[in-house]
Design an enzyme around this catalytic site. Structure first.
Site, PDB file in Angstrom:
ATOM      1  N   LYS A   1       0.758  -1.084  -0.100  1.00 20.92           N
ATOM      2  CA  LYS A   1       0.011   0.089  -0.017  1.00 20.92           C
ATOM      3  C   LYS A   1       0.901   1.424   0.128  1.00 20.92           C
ATOM      4  O   LYS A   1       0.555   2.232  -0.671  1.00 20.92           O
ATOM      5  CB  LYS A   1      -1.097   0.001   1.361  1.00 20.92           C
ATOM      6  CG  LYS A   1      -1.823   0.918   1.269  1.00 20.92           C
ATOM      7  CD  LYS A   1      -2.765   1.118   2.660  1.00 20.92           C
ATOM      8  CE  LYS A   1      -3.321  -0.227   2.756  1.00 20.92           C
ATOM      9  NZ  LYS A   1      -4.447   0.000   4.103  1.00 20.92           N
TER      10      LYS A   1
ATOM     11  N   GLU B   1     -15.427  11.495  11.223  1.00 17.39           N
ATOM     12  CA  GLU B   1     -15.400  11.585   9.774  1.00 17.39           C
ATOM     13  C   GLU B   1     -16.724  11.229   9.424  1.00 17.39           C
ATOM     14  O   GLU B   1     -17.739  10.297  10.013  1.00 17.39           O
ATOM     15  CB  GLU B   1     -14.301  11.007   8.830  1.00 17.39           C
ATOM     16  CG  GLU B   1     -14.418   9.112   9.296  1.00 17.39           C
ATOM     17  CD  GLU B   1     -15.363   8.436   8.242  1.00 17.39           C
ATOM     18  OE1 GLU B   1     -15.805   9.064   7.350  1.00 17.39           O
ATOM     19  OE2 GLU B   1     -15.928   7.277   8.740  1.00 17.39           O
ATOM     20  N   PHE B   2     -17.184  11.809   8.478  1.00 21.55           N
ATOM     21  CA  PHE B   2     -18.427  11.736   7.648  1.00 21.55           C
ATOM     22  C   PHE B   2     -18.552  11.596   6.353  1.00 21.55           C
ATOM     23  O   PHE B   2     -19.382  12.013   5.524  1.00 21.55           O
ATOM     24  CB  PHE B   2     -19.471  13.013   8.106  1.00 21.55           C
ATOM     25  CG  PHE B   2     -19.689  13.349   9.468  1.00 21.55           C
ATOM     26  CD1 PHE B   2     -20.349  12.572  10.376  1.00 21.55           C
ATOM     27  CD2 PHE B   2     -18.643  14.503  10.044  1.00 21.55           C
ATOM     28  CE1 PHE B   2     -20.486  12.861  11.700  1.00 21.55           C
ATOM     29  CE2 PHE B   2     -19.008  14.697  11.279  1.00 21.55           C
ATOM     30  CZ  PHE B   2     -19.789  13.959  12.323  1.00 21.55           C
TER      31      PHE B   2
ATOM     32  N   ALA C   1     -36.282   2.561  -1.095  1.00 26.38           N
ATOM     33  CA  ALA C   1     -36.348   0.867  -0.785  1.00 26.38           C
ATOM     34  C   ALA C   1     -35.693   0.107  -1.710  1.00 26.38           C
ATOM     35  O   ALA C   1     -35.675   0.445  -3.020  1.00 26.38           O
ATOM     36  CB  ALA C   1     -37.972   0.668  -0.858  1.00 26.38           C
TER      37      ALA C   1
ATOM     38  N   CYS D   1     -19.532   0.534   7.267  1.00 30.99           N
ATOM     39  CA  CYS D   1     -19.587   1.286   8.415  1.00 30.99           C
ATOM     40  C   CYS D   1     -21.073   1.095   8.965  1.00 30.99           C
ATOM     41  O   CYS D   1     -20.931   0.758   9.833  1.00 30.99           O
ATOM     42  CB  CYS D   1     -19.695   2.951   7.680  1.00 30.99           C
ATOM     43  SG  CYS D   1     -18.121   3.413   7.000  1.00 30.99           S
TER      44      CYS D   1
ATOM     45  N   LYS E   1     -21.800  -2.322  10.877  1.00 23.69           N
ATOM     46  CA  LYS E   1     -21.089  -2.584  11.980  1.00 23.69           C
ATOM     47  C   LYS E   1     -21.082  -1.441  13.250  1.00 23.69           C
ATOM     48  O   LYS E   1     -20.986  -1.734  14.426  1.00 23.69           O
ATOM     49  CB  LYS E   1     -19.583  -3.047  11.816  1.00 23.69           C
ATOM     50  CG  LYS E   1     -18.958  -1.828  11.067  1.00 23.69           C
ATOM     51  CD  LYS E   1     -17.906  -1.260  11.901  1.00 23.69           C
ATOM     52  CE  LYS E   1     -17.037   0.076  11.285  1.00 23.69           C
ATOM     53  NZ  LYS E   1     -16.497   0.813  12.100  1.00 23.69           N
TER      54      LYS E   1
ATOM     55  N   LYS F   1     -22.542   0.018  -2.954  1.00 21.01           N
ATOM     56  CA  LYS F   1     -22.844   1.144  -3.528  1.00 21.01           C
ATOM     57  C   LYS F   1     -22.323   1.631  -4.729  1.00 21.01           C
ATOM     58  O   LYS F   1     -21.063   1.191  -4.946  1.00 21.01           O
ATOM     59  CB  LYS F   1     -22.877   2.393  -2.231  1.00 21.01           C
ATOM     60  CG  LYS F   1     -21.597   2.630  -2.143  1.00 21.01           C
ATOM     61  CD  LYS F   1     -21.454   4.070  -1.180  1.00 21.01           C
ATOM     62  CE  LYS F   1     -22.110   5.279  -2.047  1.00 21.01           C
ATOM     63  NZ  LYS F   1     -22.050   6.497  -1.173  1.00 21.01           N
TER      64      LYS F   1
ATOM     65  N   ARG G   1     -17.392  -4.736   0.937  1.00 21.08           N
ATOM     66  CA  ARG G   1     -17.584  -5.291   2.385  1.00 21.08           C
ATOM     67  C   ARG G   1     -19.218  -5.419   2.703  1.00 21.08           C
ATOM     68  O   ARG G   1     -19.851  -4.404   2.617  1.00 21.08           O
ATOM     69  CB  ARG G   1     -16.668  -4.173   3.579  1.00 21.08           C
ATOM     70  CG  ARG G   1     -15.359  -4.433   3.390  1.00 21.08           C
ATOM     71  CD  ARG G   1     -14.786  -3.361   4.459  1.00 21.08           C
ATOM     72  NE  ARG G   1     -15.084  -2.043   3.875  1.00 21.08           N
ATOM     73  CZ  ARG G   1     -14.769  -0.585   4.563  1.00 21.08           C
ATOM     74  NH1 ARG G   1     -14.247  -0.931   5.641  1.00 21.08           N
ATOM     75  NH2 ARG G   1     -15.138   0.311   4.096  1.00 21.08           N
TER      76      ARG G   1
END
Length: 438
Positions: A35, A151-152, A255, A263, A266, A326, A333
């Site tokens: 990484k 964080e958002f 829906a 996120c 969990k 998404k 995940r």
């Protein structure tokens, strides 16, 4: 300022590049040599729109570099952002704090006087106070502080959410720490970003409360979809109607197959676990129903798919459009799409998956599934097509053209984002959760 970002996964890599782009000198820290090598060459190890360009620009400018040494980080930085993961513990709802604890234990002995450690990871409330005590215990000779700054980020929009956040929340215990964070975020504050300075516990709670609210809103509309299926209603029209109420709003009232990712699932479980530890478990008991509604959407989709292929997946070809949890992300995940694909395969279906960005990650997690780089190849001789991740490419598909490659023109829109009328007029049988069949 001289800033370190410890942990260069999704959150850390984005934060490091954005802080460097904001005018700071930034050192990223990680234990993964592959990484670090990729990031040092300006290559992010995951897909996120806008990040490759930002990373290359800041690395080439010399404002961002990387290391595997916490000692170097401690000697370099004034402000240290902790951005490592807090996954769910095996066999428990609780968050696993071993990575956050390891960073603090490794960094604390190398901190300089006046430095500030800032947690960004999503943690159980009370963690910040515990870690502040740990820093004082491990390095009592220096005057170092700890703050919390949740964080958002939305995957797919993480760069803009960092450079142009809708709010900044900081938990601090001194005016000095607050002043340092105001300096870190000076460009955002100058642009008018709301800044909320509070105590450590409230800052920790803001993130899990926000995620719990969003999860509840999604599961609410999915519960309404179950009722609509039973009563013959249309959940999209229902969501449009109640979404016009300014107290409710239309966002997150879509829906479908439910939420996933690293996120929301969990985080709501860890929040329930922590509330139980604090003796207020009943206050969050509703989150168990939220979780159950969400997980039930996946099984309902599998049941509907089986019904549409005649009651058994044996000998049936099933195309899955979408692997990421998404769109605009390669994150798989807890992906509902892959969970559904695997369940259909386990029941005897021949499953082929397509995704614009997430195939490599999906194959690593579910190697027994078949994958296709081309949408038409994924749908070739399919008895059923399931649309499970709302990528723009899928919304723009030519239903008539795809009709020519499938064996049976049957589609489940698991995200309620396709033009059902257009697909039906092209000759497809289309079903969606919570919507009328006609």
């Amino acid at each position: 300022m001289r800033i370190t970002v410890i942990g260069t996964g999704y959150l850390g890599a984005v934060h490091a590049a954005c802080m460097a782009d904001s005018g700071h000198e930034v050192l990223g820290v990680d234990v993964d040599p592959r990484k670090l090598a990729a990031l040092s060459e300006g290559r992010p190890p995951f897909f996120e729109p806008g990040l490759p360009e930002l990373l290359r620009r800041t690395v080439d400018a010399g404002s961002l570099r990387f290391t595997d040494s916490l000692q170097e980080a401690g000697e370099f930085g004034e402000v240290h952002f902790v951005c490592v993961g807090t996954p769910q513990q095996p066999g428990s709802y609780a968050a696993d704090m071993k990575y956050v604890d390891a960073v603090v234990d490794g960094l604390a002995p190398h901190l300089r006087d006046g430095s500030l450690v800032v947690g960004k990871s999503t943690v159980p409330v009370g963690t910040a106070a515990r870690l502040a005590g740990r820093i004082a215990e491990l390095n009592p000779a220096v005057d170092a502080e700890l703050a919390w700054n949740p964080e958002f980020l939305r995957e797919g929009f993480a760069v803009q959410d960092t450079l142009r956040p809708d709010r900044l929340v900081v938990g601090v215990t001194s005016e000095r720490a607050d002043a340092m964070l105001r300096e870190v975020y000076a460009p955002m504050l100058t642009a008018g970003c709301p800044y909320i300075s509070t105590d450590l516990a409230t800052a920790e709670l803001v993130k899990v409360a926000a995620n719990s609210f969003l999860a509840t809103k999604i599961s609410f509309v999915n519960a309404m979809a179950e009722v609509c299926d039973a009563a013959g209603g249309d959940v999209v029209t229902l969501a449009d109607a109640i979404g016009h109420d300014t107290r409710i709003g239309r966002r997150f009232l879509s829906a479908g197959v439910g939420f996933g990712g690293g996120c929301l699932p969990k985080d709501i479980r860890a929040f329930m676990a922590r509330a139980g530890e604090l003796g207020v478990g009943e206050a969050l008991s509703f989150l168990k129903a939220v979780d159950e509604v969400n997980m039930r959407r996946r099984q309902r989709t599998v049941d509907l798919a089986r019904e549409l292929v005649g009651g058994s997946f044996l000998g049936k070809n099933v195309a899955i459009l979408g692997a990421a949890f998404k769109p605009d992300s390669d994150d798989v995940r807890d992906s509902p799409a892959l969970n559904i694909a695997a369940a259909i395969q386990l029941q005897g279906g021949q499953v082929r998956v397509h995704d614009p960005e997430a195939i490599d990650n999906a194959r690593a997690q579910f190697p027994t599934l078949d994958y296709a780089l081309d949408i038409e190849k994924a749908c070739e001789r399919a008895d059923l097509v399931l649309h499970l991740t709302e990528w723009t490419q899928y919304r723009e598909l030519d239903a008539g053209r795809l009709l020519k490659v499938v064996r049976e023109p049957v589609l489940i829109d698991g995200r309620n984002t396709l033009d059902m009328a257009a697909w039906r007029s092209a000759g497809w049988t289309v079903r969606a959760l919570g919507r009328s069949q006609h």
